[in-house]
Design an enzyme around this catalytic site. Structure first.
Site, short mmCIF file in Angstrom:
data_model
loop_
_atom_site.label_atom_id
_atom_site.label_comp_id
_atom_site.label_asym_id
_atom_site.label_seq_id
_atom_site.Cartn_x
_atom_site.Cartn_y
_atom_site.Cartn_z
N MET A 30 0.84 -1.20 0.00
CA MET A 30 0.00 0.00 0.00
C MET A 30 0.88 1.25 0.00
O MET A 30 0.44 2.33 0.43
CB MET A 30 -0.94 -0.01 1.21
CG MET A 30 -1.91 -1.19 1.15
SD MET A 30 -3.47 -0.90 1.99
CE MET A 30 -2.90 -0.68 3.66
N HIS A 34 8.79 1.09 3.61
CA HIS A 34 9.80 1.05 4.68
C HIS A 34 10.66 -0.19 4.46
O HIS A 34 10.46 -0.94 3.48
CB HIS A 34 9.13 1.07 6.05
CG HIS A 34 8.09 0.00 6.26
ND1 HIS A 34 8.38 -1.35 6.20
CD2 HIS A 34 6.77 0.08 6.52
CE1 HIS A 34 7.28 -2.04 6.43
NE2 HIS A 34 6.28 -1.20 6.62
N HIS A 37 9.02 -3.57 3.55
CA HIS A 37 8.66 -3.73 2.14
C HIS A 37 9.91 -4.02 1.30
O HIS A 37 9.88 -4.84 0.39
CB HIS A 37 8.02 -2.44 1.60
CG HIS A 37 6.76 -2.03 2.30
ND1 HIS A 37 6.65 -0.84 2.97
CD2 HIS A 37 5.56 -2.65 2.45
CE1 HIS A 37 5.43 -0.72 3.47
NE2 HIS A 37 4.75 -1.81 3.19
N LYS A 149 4.66 -10.43 8.78
CA LYS A 149 4.06 -9.42 9.65
C LYS A 149 2.53 -9.53 9.66
O LYS A 149 1.89 -9.43 10.69
CB LYS A 149 4.51 -8.04 9.17
CG LYS A 149 3.78 -6.86 9.72
CD LYS A 149 4.20 -6.59 11.13
CE LYS A 149 3.64 -5.31 11.71
NZ LYS A 149 2.46 -4.76 11.11
P1 AMP Z 1 1.35 -3.09 3.41
O1 AMP Z 1 1.90 -1.99 2.61
O2 AMP Z 1 1.25 -2.81 4.87
O3 AMP Z 1 0.08 -3.67 2.81
O4 AMP Z 1 2.42 -4.27 3.34
C1 AMP Z 1 2.82 -4.80 2.08
C2 AMP Z 1 3.60 -6.06 2.31
O5 AMP Z 1 4.73 -5.79 3.13
C3 AMP Z 1 2.78 -7.14 3.04
O6 AMP Z 1 3.08 -8.41 2.49
C4 AMP Z 1 3.28 -7.02 4.45
O7 AMP Z 1 3.15 -8.21 5.20
C5 AMP Z 1 4.74 -6.68 4.21
N1 AMP Z 1 5.30 -6.07 5.41
C6 AMP Z 1 4.79 -5.04 6.13
N2 AMP Z 1 5.55 -4.80 7.23
C7 AMP Z 1 6.55 -5.70 7.20
C8 AMP Z 1 7.67 -5.98 8.06
N3 AMP Z 1 7.88 -5.29 9.16
N4 AMP Z 1 8.49 -6.99 7.71
C9 AMP Z 1 8.27 -7.72 6.58
N5 AMP Z 1 7.25 -7.51 5.74
C10 AMP Z 1 6.40 -6.51 6.04
#
Ligand code: AMP
Length: 284
Positions: A30, A34, A37, A149
């Site tokens: 999304m 960081h 990602h 996560k």
């Molecule tokens: P999001 O942008 O929050 O939807 O996350 C995108 C992807 O990054 C998802 O597969 C999350 O599980 C992964 N992600 C988010 N935070 C972390 C983290 N701290 N360590 C590893 N993967 C992460």
């Protein structure tokens, strides 16, 4: 790095990759990138010829009273980080591009989607699986990379791939943490310095329980009580759930063996945080 915002232009670009037999790895995000990602990007870089990163704040997975409007967005920074990390193709569709007028068909996550996060966020996983299914259909990746996560998301995406016969391999990437243990999350930017200090109780509790398990304690009731003790000792933390569950249906277990998931969700101020460990696996 090339960037596309329309489905048609992205498909035309990816057709060239496939025509030359290059494998495609998808990292769905999304945005507001960081190091968590970027660790997914690294994993994708290692095992796919073409790495595509989608950055799309999916309105469908936010409830009416959730933080869709204020969710952090930083497309310029995302573009720089993605390019510097070796992303080949960035996909940044608009909501109108993904959900045209009258869009109404959804993937239903089922019973496993109504537990844990789904119990607090009704419809959340229908929204997640709908956008992931669309990305799989648009991109047809060979491998998709998801972070541990969001462990319930991983389990549901795995089930969707299996049950709806998507020809995609799933790779799960370990949780990236700050040096003090806090799991990286785009929502960490909401935390005040005091809240951030309180938020450390989540990883501290998980670490303590994993250590007790390694020392031989396998009674899930005892481990759960230990988690709750640590979390309740932190005044800034309001626990939503602490569970010790198996990885197929997220059903609670009484004996904690390797592969069992210990997961926590809690409110720190107004920010809802989640974290987990898989017993027997490395964690920070
Ligand atoms: P999001 O942008 O929050 O939807 O996350 C995108 C992807 O990054 C998802 O597969 C999350 O599980 C992964 N992600 C988010 N935070 C972390 C983290 N701290 N360590 C590893 N993967 C992460």
């Amino acid at each position: 790095m090339e960037e596309f915002s329309t489905i048609a232009s992205l498909r035309a670009r990816l057709a060239k990759e496939r025509a030359t037999g290059r494998t495609i790895g998808l990292v769905a995000t999304m945005g507001s990138l960081h190091a968590g990602h970027l660790s997914l990007v690294d994993a994708a870089r290692q095992s796919s010829d073409c790495v595509i990163l989608s950055a799309f704040v999916n309105p469908l997975q936010f409830g009416p009273h959730e933080d869709f409007a204020r969710y952090p967005r930083d497309p310029v920074r995302d573009r720089d980080l993605a390019a510097a990390r070796g992303v080949d193709v960035l996909f940044t569709p608009s909501a109108a591009e993904m959900y045209g007028a009258g869009s109404d068909v959804r993937v239903v996550a089922g019973e496993v989607g109504s537990r844990l996060e789904g119990a607090v966020r009704p419809g959340h996983f229908d929204g997640v699986l709908t956008v992931v299914a669309k990305l799989f259909n648009i991109i047809a990746p060979d491998i998709a990379f998801f972070g541990q996560k969001d462990i319930q998301q991983v389990i549901l995406v795995r089930r969707m791939i299996r049950e709806l016969d998507f020809a995609v391999r799933l790779t799960v990437v370990p949780i990236q943490r700050e040096p003090d243990g806090l799991a990286l999350s785009s929502r960490n930017t909401y935390l005040s310095p005091t809240e951030r200090a309180s938020a450390l109780a989540l990883s501290r509790a998980l670490r303590a329980v994993a250590a007790e398990w390694r020392d031989g304690e396998t009674d899930a009731g005892v481990l759960r009580a230990r988690m709750e003790e640590i979390l309740h000792a932190e005044p800034g933390v309001v626990v939503d759930y602490v569970v010790i569950v198996e990885p197929e249906r997220l059903a609670p277990v009484t004996r904690a063996v390797a592969g069992i998931i210990v997961a926590v969700a809690a409110l720190v101020g107004r920010t809802r945080l989640i974290d987990n460990v898989i017993l027997g696996e490395a964690y920070a």
